[in-house]
Design a protein around this motif. Structure first.
Motif, short mmCIF file in Angstrom:
data_model
loop_
_atom_site.label_atom_id
_atom_site.label_comp_id
_atom_site.label_asym_id
_atom_site.label_seq_id
_atom_site.Cartn_x
_atom_site.Cartn_y
_atom_site.Cartn_z
N LYS A 126 -36.23 4.95 -37.15
CA LYS A 126 -36.57 3.55 -37.34
C LYS A 126 -35.75 2.62 -36.43
CE LYS A 126 -33.54 3.48 -41.38
NZ LYS A 126 -33.52 3.41 -42.84
N ASP A 127 -34.73 3.18 -35.77
CA ASP A 127 -33.92 2.38 -34.86
C ASP A 127 -34.47 2.34 -33.45
OD1 ASP A 127 -32.09 1.72 -36.77
OD2 ASP A 127 -30.71 3.36 -36.32
N HIS A 128 -35.50 3.15 -33.14
CA HIS A 128 -36.02 3.20 -31.78
C HIS A 128 -36.54 1.83 -31.35
CE1 HIS A 128 -35.21 7.31 -31.73
NE2 HIS A 128 -36.37 7.80 -32.10
N ASP A 129 -36.23 1.48 -30.11
CA ASP A 129 -36.73 0.26 -29.51
C ASP A 129 -36.31 -0.99 -30.29
OD1 ASP A 129 -39.71 2.08 -28.91
OD2 ASP A 129 -38.07 1.74 -27.50
N ARG A 130 -35.16 -0.92 -30.93
CA ARG A 130 -34.72 -2.07 -31.72
C ARG A 130 -33.40 -2.58 -31.17
NH1 ARG A 130 -31.67 -3.27 -36.13
NH2 ARG A 130 -31.14 -1.13 -36.62
N SER A 131 -33.30 -3.88 -31.10
CA SER A 131 -32.04 -4.51 -30.71
C SER A 131 -31.84 -5.74 -31.59
CB SER A 131 -32.03 -4.89 -29.23
OG SER A 131 -33.00 -5.88 -28.97
N VAL A 132 -30.58 -6.17 -31.69
CA VAL A 132 -30.27 -7.36 -32.47
C VAL A 132 -29.27 -8.17 -31.68
CG1 VAL A 132 -28.49 -6.09 -33.77
CG2 VAL A 132 -29.41 -8.23 -34.69
N THR A 133 -29.45 -9.51 -31.67
CA THR A 133 -28.60 -10.40 -30.89
C THR A 133 -27.98 -11.46 -31.79
OG1 THR A 133 -29.91 -10.08 -28.89
CG2 THR A 133 -28.51 -12.02 -28.96
N VAL A 134 -26.69 -11.68 -31.61
CA VAL A 134 -25.96 -12.73 -32.33
C VAL A 134 -25.10 -13.48 -31.32
CG1 VAL A 134 -24.23 -13.25 -34.09
CG2 VAL A 134 -25.89 -11.42 -34.50
N ALA A 135 -25.41 -14.76 -31.12
CA ALA A 135 -24.61 -15.64 -30.26
C ALA A 135 -24.30 -15.01 -28.90
CB ALA A 135 -23.30 -16.02 -30.98
N GLY A 136 -25.30 -14.43 -28.29
CA GLY A 136 -25.15 -13.86 -26.95
C GLY A 136 -24.69 -12.42 -26.91
N LEU A 137 -24.27 -11.86 -28.05
CA LEU A 137 -23.90 -10.45 -28.13
C LEU A 137 -25.11 -9.66 -28.60
CD1 LEU A 137 -21.62 -8.25 -28.11
CD2 LEU A 137 -21.30 -8.76 -30.54
N THR A 138 -25.53 -8.68 -27.81
CA THR A 138 -26.71 -7.89 -28.13
C THR A 138 -26.34 -6.43 -28.36
OG1 THR A 138 -28.19 -9.31 -26.84
CG2 THR A 138 -28.96 -7.07 -27.29
N LEU A 139 -26.81 -5.88 -29.46
CA LEU A 139 -26.67 -4.46 -29.76
C LEU A 139 -28.01 -3.79 -29.52
CD1 LEU A 139 -25.24 -1.94 -31.00
CD2 LEU A 139 -26.05 -2.76 -33.24
N ASP A 140 -28.04 -2.85 -28.58
CA ASP A 140 -29.22 -2.02 -28.35
C ASP A 140 -29.02 -0.75 -29.15
OD1 ASP A 140 -31.06 -0.08 -27.29
OD2 ASP A 140 -31.35 -1.40 -25.57
N VAL A 141 -29.75 -0.63 -30.26
CA VAL A 141 -29.52 0.45 -31.21
C VAL A 141 -29.88 1.80 -30.61
CG1 VAL A 141 -30.10 1.35 -33.49
CG2 VAL A 141 -29.91 -1.12 -33.14
N GLU A 142 -30.99 1.86 -29.89
CA GLU A 142 -31.43 3.13 -29.32
C GLU A 142 -30.50 3.59 -28.20
OE1 GLU A 142 -35.37 5.20 -27.30
OE2 GLU A 142 -35.29 3.04 -27.59
N ARG A 143 -30.05 2.67 -27.36
CA ARG A 143 -29.21 3.04 -26.22
C ARG A 143 -27.74 3.10 -26.58
NH1 ARG A 143 -31.25 -1.45 -22.16
NH2 ARG A 143 -29.70 -0.55 -20.73
N LEU A 144 -27.39 2.75 -27.82
CA LEU A 144 -26.01 2.78 -28.30
C LEU A 144 -25.10 1.98 -27.36
CD1 LEU A 144 -25.71 6.56 -29.29
CD2 LEU A 144 -26.27 4.63 -30.77
N ALA A 145 -25.46 0.71 -27.17
CA ALA A 145 -24.71 -0.11 -26.22
C ALA A 145 -24.66 -1.56 -26.70
CB ALA A 145 -25.33 -0.05 -24.84
N LEU A 146 -23.53 -2.22 -26.39
CA LEU A 146 -23.36 -3.65 -26.61
C LEU A 146 -23.42 -4.37 -25.27
CD1 LEU A 146 -20.41 -3.93 -29.18
CD2 LEU A 146 -22.75 -4.72 -29.54
N PHE A 147 -24.06 -5.53 -25.26
CA PHE A 147 -24.16 -6.33 -24.04
C PHE A 147 -23.65 -7.74 -24.34
CE2 PHE A 147 -27.35 -3.04 -23.85
CZ PHE A 147 -27.26 -2.57 -22.55
N TYR A 148 -22.78 -8.24 -23.44
CA TYR A 148 -22.25 -9.59 -23.62
C TYR A 148 -21.84 -10.14 -22.25
CZ TYR A 148 -19.56 -13.50 -25.53
OH TYR A 148 -19.10 -14.75 -25.85
N GLU A 149 -22.44 -11.25 -21.86
CA GLU A 149 -22.12 -11.94 -20.60
C GLU A 149 -22.08 -10.96 -19.42
OE1 GLU A 149 -18.54 -14.10 -21.28
OE2 GLU A 149 -19.57 -15.72 -22.36
N ASP A 150 -23.18 -10.28 -19.21
CA ASP A 150 -23.33 -9.34 -18.09
C ASP A 150 -22.42 -8.12 -18.18
OD1 ASP A 150 -25.28 -10.98 -16.88
OD2 ASP A 150 -23.71 -12.19 -15.94
#
Length: 233
Positions: A126-150
């Motif tokens: 159920k986590d496939h293709d799902r991401s969640v973003t809070v104040a510019g911080l994005t969690l890509d659940v499937e790729r197991l990665a956090l993204f913030y300011e490039d």
């Protein structure tokens, strides 16, 4: 068929592990040369690793770090070393679990199945293709990665599940019991120290993104992710 990568120098134990894992439908590969662990890992591309601490040439902590540079697959330590510090070191070096020898082989199978379900099975689907973003911080659940300011920061499966809990409810206090219940299932005994280690690892990773004050401890209650993600002193 799930593939299990075994890094253990006790040949009799390897034989017993392979026998039990094959009985439950798993494919296995046991390392023969302990100076080519990473080469074997890359060639085999396993779904889960069983890893001893005491090994020829380099210890299991070293190999755990090397595997983590390549993969987020579950890593379960199997070791005769029983001290709390050994278990903490395993987790801090990227492991997902720790079993002390001698162990019940039914527990080994239960642990393997538990981690595979969370990484690849029904719990993970159920986590496939799902991401969640809070104040510019994005969690890509499937790729197991956090993204913030490039910036991109890779997470373990457990770290990603912890962040997912916080980011789904920014500003809300998440209790320790809730985290233990959500992240680990009934087949995995987890004490408070294990959760402390993972919270520390998550905090360090947020700090590396410049968000040192984002995860707050609420004494007696749990933890809270600041929705504004302020870098607090």
């Amino acid at each position: 068929m799930f593939k299990i990568f075994i890094v253990e120098d006790d040949k009799s134990l390897v034989s017993l592990l392979k026998e039990r894992l094959h009985k439950f439908g798993f494919e296995t590969f046991a390392v023969q040369r302990f100076d080519t662990v990473i080469e074997d890992f890359e060639a085999y591309q396993p779904h889960l690793v069983l890893l001893d601490v005491n090994l020829p040439s380099y210890d299991g902590y070293y190999w755990c770090r090397q595997i983590r540079n390549l993969s987020t697959c579950p890593i379960v330590f199997i070791s005769a070393r029983e001290s709390k510090m050994d278990q903490v070191m395993a987790l801090e070096n990227g492991a997902d679990d720790y079993l002390t020898k001698p162990f019940d082989y039914d527990i080994v199978i239960a642990k393997v199945n538990s981690h595979l379900r969370r990484a690849f099975g029904s719990y993970a689907s159920k986590d496939h293709d799902r991401s969640v973003t809070v104040a510019g911080l994005t969690l890509d659940v499937e790729r197991l990665a956090l993204f913030y300011e490039d910036q991109r920061l890779d997470l373990s499966h457990t770290e990603a599940k912890i962040m997912d809990e916080f980011m789904k409810k920014p500003g809300q206090v998440i209790s320790r019991d809730r985290l233990l219940e959500k992240i680990w299932d009934e087949h995995t005994f987890v004490d408070d120290n294990t959760l402390n280690v993972y919270i520390t690892r998550v905090r360090k990773k947020l700090t590396s993104l410049g968000l040192s004050g984002a995860l707050e401890t609420i004494r007696g209650s749990g933890y809270r992710l600041h929705p504004e993600l302020e870098d607090q002193p």
